[in-house]
Structures are given as C-alpha cells and as structure tokens.
Design a protein around this motif. Sequence first.
Motif, PDB file in Angstrom:
ATOM      1  N   GLY A 114       0.787  -1.222   0.000  1.00 32.23           N
ATOM      2  CA  GLY A 114       0.000   0.000   0.000  1.00 32.23           C
ATOM      3  C   GLY A 114       0.820   1.272   0.000  1.00 32.23           C
ATOM      4  N   ILE A 115       2.066   1.202   0.460  1.00 29.68           N
ATOM      5  CA  ILE A 115       2.864   2.424   0.582  1.00 29.68           C
ATOM      6  C   ILE A 115       3.143   3.023  -0.793  1.00 29.68           C
ATOM      7  CG2 ILE A 115       5.114   3.343   1.273  1.00 29.68           C
ATOM      8  CD1 ILE A 115       5.041   1.417   3.638  1.00 29.68           C
ATOM      9  N   HIS A 116       3.614   2.195  -1.726  1.00 30.12           N
ATOM     10  CA  HIS A 116       3.866   2.712  -3.075  1.00 30.12           C
ATOM     11  C   HIS A 116       2.548   3.076  -3.758  1.00 30.12           C
ATOM     12  CE1 HIS A 116       7.950   0.435  -3.137  1.00 30.12           C
ATOM     13  NE2 HIS A 116       8.052   1.632  -2.602  1.00 30.12           N
ATOM     14  N   ARG A 142       3.879   7.685  12.835  1.00 33.12           N
ATOM     15  CA  ARG A 142       4.639   8.684  12.092  1.00 33.12           C
ATOM     16  C   ARG A 142       3.675   9.695  11.477  1.00 33.12           C
ATOM     17  NH1 ARG A 142       7.383   5.849   7.566  1.00 33.12           N
ATOM     18  NH2 ARG A 142       5.768   4.289   7.933  1.00 33.12           N
ATOM     19  N   MET A 143       4.096  10.929  11.399  1.00 35.97           N
ATOM     20  CA  MET A 143       3.230  11.958  10.851  1.00 35.97           C
ATOM     21  C   MET A 143       3.418  12.044   9.345  1.00 35.97           C
ATOM     22  SD  MET A 143       3.043  14.808  13.834  1.00 35.97           S
ATOM     23  CE  MET A 143       2.701  14.227  15.511  1.00 35.97           C
ATOM     24  N   ILE A 144       2.756  11.099   8.683  1.00 32.32           N
ATOM     25  CA  ILE A 144       2.725  11.030   7.233  1.00 32.32           C
ATOM     26  C   ILE A 144       1.262  10.888   6.816  1.00 32.32           C
ATOM     27  CG2 ILE A 144       5.053  10.104   6.933  1.00 32.32           C
ATOM     28  CD1 ILE A 144       3.912   7.328   6.849  1.00 32.32           C
ATOM     29  N   GLU A 145       0.979  11.141   5.553  1.00 32.54           N
ATOM     30  CA  GLU A 145      -0.402  11.296   5.095  1.00 32.54           C
ATOM     31  C   GLU A 145      -1.276  10.089   5.423  1.00 32.54           C
ATOM     32  OE1 GLU A 145      -3.657  13.099   3.782  1.00 32.54           O
ATOM     33  OE2 GLU A 145      -1.699  14.066   3.836  1.00 32.54           O
ATOM     34  N   TRP A 146      -0.774   8.878   5.151  1.00 35.17           N
ATOM     35  CA  TRP A 146      -1.656   7.721   5.263  1.00 35.17           C
ATOM     36  C   TRP A 146      -1.909   7.262   6.688  1.00 35.17           C
ATOM     37  CZ3 TRP A 146       0.574   2.870   6.641  1.00 35.17           C
ATOM     38  CH2 TRP A 146       1.963   2.804   6.591  1.00 35.17           C
ATOM     39  N   PHE A 166      -4.604  -7.390  -0.600  1.00 31.77           N
ATOM     40  CA  PHE A 166      -4.064  -6.319  -1.436  1.00 31.77           C
ATOM     41  C   PHE A 166      -3.096  -6.882  -2.472  1.00 31.77           C
ATOM     42  CE2 PHE A 166      -1.163  -2.972  -2.620  1.00 31.77           C
ATOM     43  CZ  PHE A 166      -1.990  -1.869  -2.780  1.00 31.77           C
ATOM     44  N   MET A 167      -2.246  -7.817  -2.048  1.00 32.65           N
ATOM     45  CA  MET A 167      -1.281  -8.397  -2.993  1.00 32.65           C
ATOM     46  C   MET A 167      -1.992  -9.085  -4.149  1.00 32.65           C
ATOM     47  SD  MET A 167       1.962  -9.953  -0.923  1.00 32.65           S
ATOM     48  CE  MET A 167       1.219 -10.493   0.609  1.00 32.65           C
ATOM     49  N   VAL A 168      -3.080  -9.775  -3.851  1.00 36.44           N
ATOM     50  CA  VAL A 168      -3.810 -10.493  -4.900  1.00 36.44           C
ATOM     51  C   VAL A 168      -4.608  -9.526  -5.769  1.00 36.44           C
ATOM     52  CG1 VAL A 168      -5.638 -12.177  -5.337  1.00 36.44           C
ATOM     53  CG2 VAL A 168      -3.924 -12.631  -3.562  1.00 36.44           C
ATOM     54  N   GLU A 169      -5.368  -8.634  -5.134  1.00 38.39           N
ATOM     55  CA  GLU A 169      -6.318  -7.790  -5.866  1.00 38.39           C
ATOM     56  C   GLU A 169      -5.665  -6.613  -6.576  1.00 38.39           C
ATOM     57  OE1 GLU A 169      -9.138  -6.716  -2.885  1.00 38.39           O
ATOM     58  OE2 GLU A 169      -9.779  -8.801  -2.534  1.00 38.39           O
ATOM     59  N   GLN A 170      -4.620  -6.035  -5.987  1.00 37.62           N
ATOM     60  CA  GLN A 170      -4.024  -4.829  -6.552  1.00 37.62           C
ATOM     61  C   GLN A 170      -2.660  -5.062  -7.193  1.00 37.62           C
ATOM     62  OE1 GLN A 170      -5.892  -2.271  -6.778  1.00 37.62           O
ATOM     63  NE2 GLN A 170      -7.491  -2.921  -5.359  1.00 37.62           N
ATOM     64  N   GLU A 171      -1.938  -6.096  -6.726  1.00 36.50           N
ATOM     65  CA  GLU A 171      -0.596  -6.341  -7.253  1.00 36.50           C
ATOM     66  C   GLU A 171      -0.523  -7.598  -8.113  1.00 36.50           C
ATOM     67  OE1 GLU A 171       1.870  -4.257  -3.548  1.00 36.50           O
ATOM     68  OE2 GLU A 171       2.006  -6.431  -3.870  1.00 36.50           O
ATOM     69  N   GLN A 231       5.043   5.233  -9.000  1.00 40.25           N
ATOM     70  CA  GLN A 231       6.054   4.860  -9.989  1.00 40.25           C
ATOM     71  C   GLN A 231       6.820   3.591  -9.590  1.00 40.25           C
ATOM     72  OE1 GLN A 231       6.169   7.452  -7.976  1.00 40.25           O
ATOM     73  NE2 GLN A 231       8.241   7.893  -7.237  1.00 40.25           N
ATOM     74  N   TRP A 232       6.709   3.180  -8.320  1.00 38.70           N
ATOM     75  CA  TRP A 232       7.397   1.977  -7.841  1.00 38.70           C
ATOM     76  C   TRP A 232       6.487   0.746  -7.786  1.00 38.70           C
ATOM     77  CZ3 TRP A 232      12.546   1.460  -7.144  1.00 38.70           C
ATOM     78  CH2 TRP A 232      13.314   2.624  -7.054  1.00 38.70           C
ATOM     79  N   VAL A 233       5.208   0.885  -8.114  1.00 39.32           N
ATOM     80  CA  VAL A 233       4.276  -0.240  -7.988  1.00 39.32           C
ATOM     81  C   VAL A 233       4.706  -1.425  -8.855  1.00 39.32           C
ATOM     82  CG1 VAL A 233       1.915  -0.989  -8.478  1.00 39.32           C
ATOM     83  CG2 VAL A 233       2.313   1.158  -7.258  1.00 39.32           C
TER      84      VAL A 233
END
Length: 375
Positions: free
Chosen positions: A118-120, A204-208, A151-156, A126-128
């Motif tokens: 999910g991070i990429h 961590r203070m990041i968007e997600w 996620f690995m199956v459905e999106q990757e 561009q790293w997906v």
Amino acid sequence: MHVLHTFSNCSSVPYMSWFAKRAHEQGSPRYSFILMHHERPRMIDEMEAYGFKCIWIKYSDQHRKLGILKALPLLWWHILRLRPDVVHSHLFDDSLPAMIAAWAARVKVRAVTKQWTGIHWLQAPQWVWTDKLINRLGTHLIAVSGECGRFMVEQEGARPEKIHLVHHGIDPGDETRVDAGTVDQLRRRFRTEGRFPVIGTVARMIEWKGHRPIVDAAQAVVQRHPQALFLFCGKGELEQDVRNYVEEKGLTGHILFTGPIPRPDMPSFYSLLDIYLHAAQLEPFGFVYPEAMMNAIPVVTTPTGAAGDAIQDGESGILVERNGPAIAAGIERALQADRKAMGQAGKEAALLMFRFDNMWNGTMEVYRKALGNDR
C-alpha cells in the motif's frame, strides 16, 4: 535448514533478535544475514554472538535507485557463495535486489515478508511495478495481515497460492511492563491529571496515518468533553502541517505533540490512555494495535492491518470509517461502552493472535512446506 535473511535501512530489528535467540536455543535453522544500511548495523554484533554470519552492504535510501543497482551483484555473489536453502527478504529496499539475485542464483525457496503493501500505491505509484516484480520472483509471500494478503492479490496481481498469512508477533512481557515511576513522570509531563478522556495516537506523521481526520474528530469530541486531551506520539514530514491544522481548528489546548517516546516506556504511556486511536489507511500490520490491546486499552481504529483481523466491532474494540464524524462517533461509542470489558476482550484477542510463538511457528511452517521436508 539454512536461511539467509536480508534487511535494509535497519540497524536492529526486535523480532529478528527473537528469531535468532530461538534458533540458537533450538539449534535450527541456521541463519545468515545480509544487511543493507548506511552505517555498520548494531545487529551484526548481536547475531554474531549467536554464531550467525553477517554481511554488511553499505547502502543509503537517499540514493535508492543507484544503491539497489550497486547492491544487486553483491547480493548475487554472496548468495552463490553461501548457498542457502531459503532467501527471506523483509523490506522493499532489500527485497527487490534480493529476489532478483536469489532467482538468478537459482535458490528454490524465495520468501518475502510483505510489510510495505500500500505504501507505493498511495505515495509512490512509480514503484508499484517493482512490487509486482517482487511478487513474481518470490515463491512464498508472507502477508502480515489479512488485508495485506488481499491487497497483494487484488491490486498487485500476486497468485493466491503464494500467499501465507503469518501475523507479526510481540513479547507480551516486554510490551506490558508498566513502571509506576515512568507513569508518574509521563503524567506530569503531559499534564493528564483531571483530563478526560485521554486519547493517544502513536504514528509517524505522514499522510496515510490519518492525523488530519483525527483532528477533525477531536473538534467534535471536545464539544461534548471539554477536558478531552489527545496525545500525538511520533514525528514525521507532515508534523508542521498537522500543527498548523490543529492551530487552525483552535485545538492547541486539546492536542499535545509528545514527540517520540522510548520503546521501554511505551507500556507506561498506554496506561495513561482511556482510548487508543488510529486512523491509518492500508496499514500493512501496525504494531501499535497489539501493543495497545495487550495493555487492555480500548482501541478505536479504521479496519486496517492487524486491527482488521483482531477486532470484533463493539466487543474487542471499535471499527470506524476514515473521516472526522465517523471517528468522533466511534470515540463516543467507546466512552459509552464498558471500557474495562472491551479492553480485556481486546487483550485476549491480541494474546491469541499476536504472540511471538505464533510468528515463529507460522514462519517455520512456511519453510518446511516449501522445502518439502523437516530439515
């Protein structure tokens, strides 16, 4: 059985320390390590004390593309020389070159613990394609949560038969060791006396990670609970943006930025809380969930990562959508519930799912089945 682990960007890895100790005590498997880090990792001395070989490849994620290209032939050469039965990678920066190198070296069992799903997808599309390549080259993909595997199956596009669910595990003793003196010190430092509810977020203070929707929720919560206090524990690239948003909403007296808290003090920190709150999106696992739950703190969270597997809504925690009104409503549900019973139910669920023994046994089972024997 000889397992070669690769890690990147980590000087030490707590769960790997537990793996090494258990392998040393049991005499199997035999471990080797290739560590990609900008300075000599602390892990080297620890693993060598157990008799396990460590190799350091100097690497900086500030120059990721060049660093991975330089690491690739070194990994291939060391893998050929060490001749492991299994190559097991753990983070993206080591998994990409390690899986290519292990495939080129014809290692039959190539395991990847996918703990960055999910991070990429969310932050660096561009790293997906490289995530998809890792899935193809790996023979066994270890999902650290049910959502991670889906996620690995459905999106990757990963093949379902490659997926093996093995939750991360933690040591309940270490993660629930509360020190009364530390509790008192933290209470004075954060001025929690007389505040209710005290609601903590460790991220961590990041968007997600979802700090902005938490701020939106806080605005509604303080209208009903004027003494409410939110503790934001952590640092990150969006910290100033979050601080500005808190000020814009007029919540500086209700949201306190604690900064990072030392790991040994975290159980004492959790003991200050009436509710633990998390609003992440596509969290691969999230160690904070089992930590808070093992400390019997009611958890209000989006249904992601470990929380999605362990929490039964309304019983062992509260599951909410990722927006301010839904989070505020979830907090109110938790406050109106029997929080002691909810916290205890969460603790029992976390102890059942997230003990280190489960992680050890699940990982060993992946190796044994992959090798077709009990070496």
